[in-house]
Write a protein that holds these residues in place. Sequence first.
Motif, short mmCIF file in Angstrom:
data_model
loop_
_atom_site.label_atom_id
_atom_site.label_comp_id
_atom_site.label_asym_id
_atom_site.label_seq_id
_atom_site.Cartn_x
_atom_site.Cartn_y
_atom_site.Cartn_z
N LYS A 10 -73.00 -70.37 27.20
CA LYS A 10 -72.54 -70.80 25.81
C LYS A 10 -71.48 -69.35 25.41
O LYS A 10 -70.44 -69.70 24.85
CB LYS A 10 -73.60 -70.59 24.95
N THR A 11 -71.55 -68.28 25.71
CA THR A 11 -70.96 -67.22 25.65
C THR A 11 -70.33 -66.89 26.59
O THR A 11 -71.08 -66.20 27.55
CB THR A 11 -71.60 -66.12 24.62
N TRP A 12 -68.93 -66.81 26.95
CA TRP A 12 -68.34 -66.21 28.08
C TRP A 12 -67.36 -65.14 28.01
O TRP A 12 -66.79 -65.23 26.67
CB TRP A 12 -67.47 -67.72 28.69
N ILE A 13 -67.50 -64.21 28.67
CA ILE A 13 -66.44 -63.07 28.64
C ILE A 13 -65.45 -63.05 29.92
O ILE A 13 -66.03 -63.19 30.93
CB ILE A 13 -67.15 -61.64 28.78
N PHE A 14 -64.17 -63.01 29.64
CA PHE A 14 -63.19 -63.08 30.68
C PHE A 14 -62.41 -61.89 30.67
O PHE A 14 -61.92 -61.35 29.53
CB PHE A 14 -62.17 -64.42 30.69
N HIS A 15 -62.23 -61.16 31.90
CA HIS A 15 -61.54 -60.12 31.96
C HIS A 15 -60.24 -60.31 32.69
O HIS A 15 -60.21 -60.65 33.93
CB HIS A 15 -62.36 -58.90 32.87
N LEU A 16 -59.37 -60.26 32.19
CA LEU A 16 -57.65 -60.40 32.60
C LEU A 16 -57.35 -59.44 33.91
O LEU A 16 -57.99 -58.20 33.53
CB LEU A 16 -56.76 -60.34 31.52
N ARG A 17 -56.71 -59.85 34.49
CA ARG A 17 -56.15 -58.85 35.83
C ARG A 17 -55.42 -57.95 35.26
O ARG A 17 -54.76 -57.87 34.26
CB ARG A 17 -55.25 -59.74 36.76
N LYS A 18 -55.46 -56.47 35.90
CA LYS A 18 -54.88 -55.59 35.40
C LYS A 18 -53.36 -55.64 35.81
O LYS A 18 -52.73 -56.11 36.76
CB LYS A 18 -55.29 -54.22 36.03
N GLY A 19 -52.49 -55.32 34.64
CA GLY A 19 -51.06 -55.32 35.01
C GLY A 19 -50.48 -56.54 35.03
O GLY A 19 -49.13 -56.75 35.48
N ILE A 20 -51.08 -57.93 34.78
CA ILE A 20 -50.21 -59.10 34.64
C ILE A 20 -49.37 -59.33 33.70
O ILE A 20 -49.44 -58.61 32.58
CB ILE A 20 -51.33 -60.16 34.62
N VAL A 23 -65.18 -66.16 24.75
CA VAL A 23 -65.16 -67.72 24.21
C VAL A 23 -66.75 -68.02 23.85
O VAL A 23 -67.56 -67.83 24.67
CB VAL A 23 -64.52 -68.44 25.38
N ARG A 24 -66.79 -68.73 22.65
CA ARG A 24 -68.15 -69.01 22.16
C ARG A 24 -68.33 -70.70 22.22
O ARG A 24 -67.39 -71.32 21.65
CB ARG A 24 -68.58 -68.33 20.97
N LEU A 25 -69.05 -71.20 22.85
CA LEU A 25 -69.43 -72.52 22.91
C LEU A 25 -70.61 -73.06 21.79
O LEU A 25 -71.53 -72.02 21.88
CB LEU A 25 -69.65 -73.00 24.15
#
Length: 540
Positions: A99-109, A175-177
């Motif tokens: 339900k609750t998702w945490i996304f970590h973006l790539r470094k330096g994109i 992101v919360r569902l």
Amino acid sequence: MLNKISKKKIKTLGCSISIILSSITSSYAAVIPPDTQLSEKQEIVRNNGAEPASLDVDKVEGNIALNIINDFFDTLVGTDKQGQIIPKLAASWETKDNKTWIFHLRKGIKWSDGTPITAHDVVFSWRRLTNPKTLSPYGSYFVDASVVNAKEVLAGKKKVEELGVKALDDSTLEVRLEKPVGYFLQMLAFSITSPVSKKVVEKYGDKWTQPEFFVSSGAFKLAEWKVNEKIVGVRNPYYWDNKNTVINKVTYLPLSSDISDLNRYLAGEIDITFTIPLESFASLKKNMSSQIHISPILSTYYYQFNNKEPLFKDIRIRQALGLALDRNIIANKVVAQGQIPAYTILPPGIGGFKFKQPDYVSWTQEQRNEKAKQLLNEAGFNKDHPLKFNLVYNSSGLHKKVAIAATSMWKKNLGVIANIQTEEWKVMLENEHQGKFDVVRGGWIGDYNNPMSFFNIFTTNQTNNTSFYSNKDFDNWIRKAGETNKKEDFQHALDIMTKETPIIPVYYYVTAILVKPYIGGYHADLLGMISTKDLYIIKH
């Protein structure tokens, strides 16, 4: 998508999930076999079938635009050739409850202009997609994904800032569902979720897609756009995986004529066609079989009724036209490239399920025709008082042949007079959304490998529901199936749709195209997408 595509179903567990990019990054790039000699000129020409209505991620629909969007933009996650979820703009992610998702973006994109891609861009883009003022054909996408407050935002009842997406910092997205969604990652692998640059869109407005302002996140950036002539993409040096991209330039042509497509391919002016002319298929298969590539895709070709029209509110008329259409002849004689006759909207095996087919599948065509005559007669139509309507299709030799076959069957079997009309792709899409049609050629490629990807577009008030079909029982079963992901719940919904016949399924698609023998790395996924960054040109 309209004439769109889908991905493999991923079952996620209720425990914490974290994907580390280093273990699987290599599965998403051009893979060149040892001892392969590459051509000095790494440039490719693809026919794309028509002029895209837009290159604005939040305003497009259909594979005509999404084929290009797929090359120019990256999503947070993608799928590999086996349909497994892999990292793209996101390096890793986790959830404890789906339900609750945490996304970590790539470094330096970075964007193609060298500025950082941040979680704030993702939030801006997803809000923009869901904002009713955007008028996106995919405005319902995050409603279907059960993102918190998406339904209310789309309806204008809550502010876009209340959508359940938040940047915790520049590189972390939450992101919360509203409920657990086991196929959420697959939904995020669809190109429509690609972020756009907040800074550029806010500065240039609708003009941001012009080449001089355009910025992208994928392997290519827009270099040139000559309407109805060509769109040119060149290598994006700031792309996070640029070192594994080989093609330096890709040109997309908008040829709607499959004959012109073939002729320019044979003349060496095109490297990958959009289709293969039906009348040329047998001879090409005999003489150039190694250049023919046929791949199954999660896609259904159908005719769509305007269910708002008084004429087609009568279920008997819809059922009669569906029964009198001989799918076997169309699939095996008219198109005849490996297509399968379709009696429901759902492609075979979607989501790993096998669904019960309608009873009339086991009937002879003569039995179907007799039942169709009975239904049409009950509705007040017969050969002395024929049913009349217009059938619209977008410009294409294939669609014309299918339309001629279909209208001939209806006339022969039922005395129906269906006038065929052709429209350019952009015009047809606009008329569909405005309800300016009787019956129109449709096609849907699943956005992800689950029945929900097909069913959602027929739910009440869904932004892609251009058939204007509305049935509360169907909506309720779809809502339940989305929560349970159980076969029996999907089957209930399918049975309702089969009986109601808001569309006439005709056949299940395959991609049938020509690819030059010097093109390496060719692969079409279940969505029918061919990623140019996976390709390379062999010395020839």
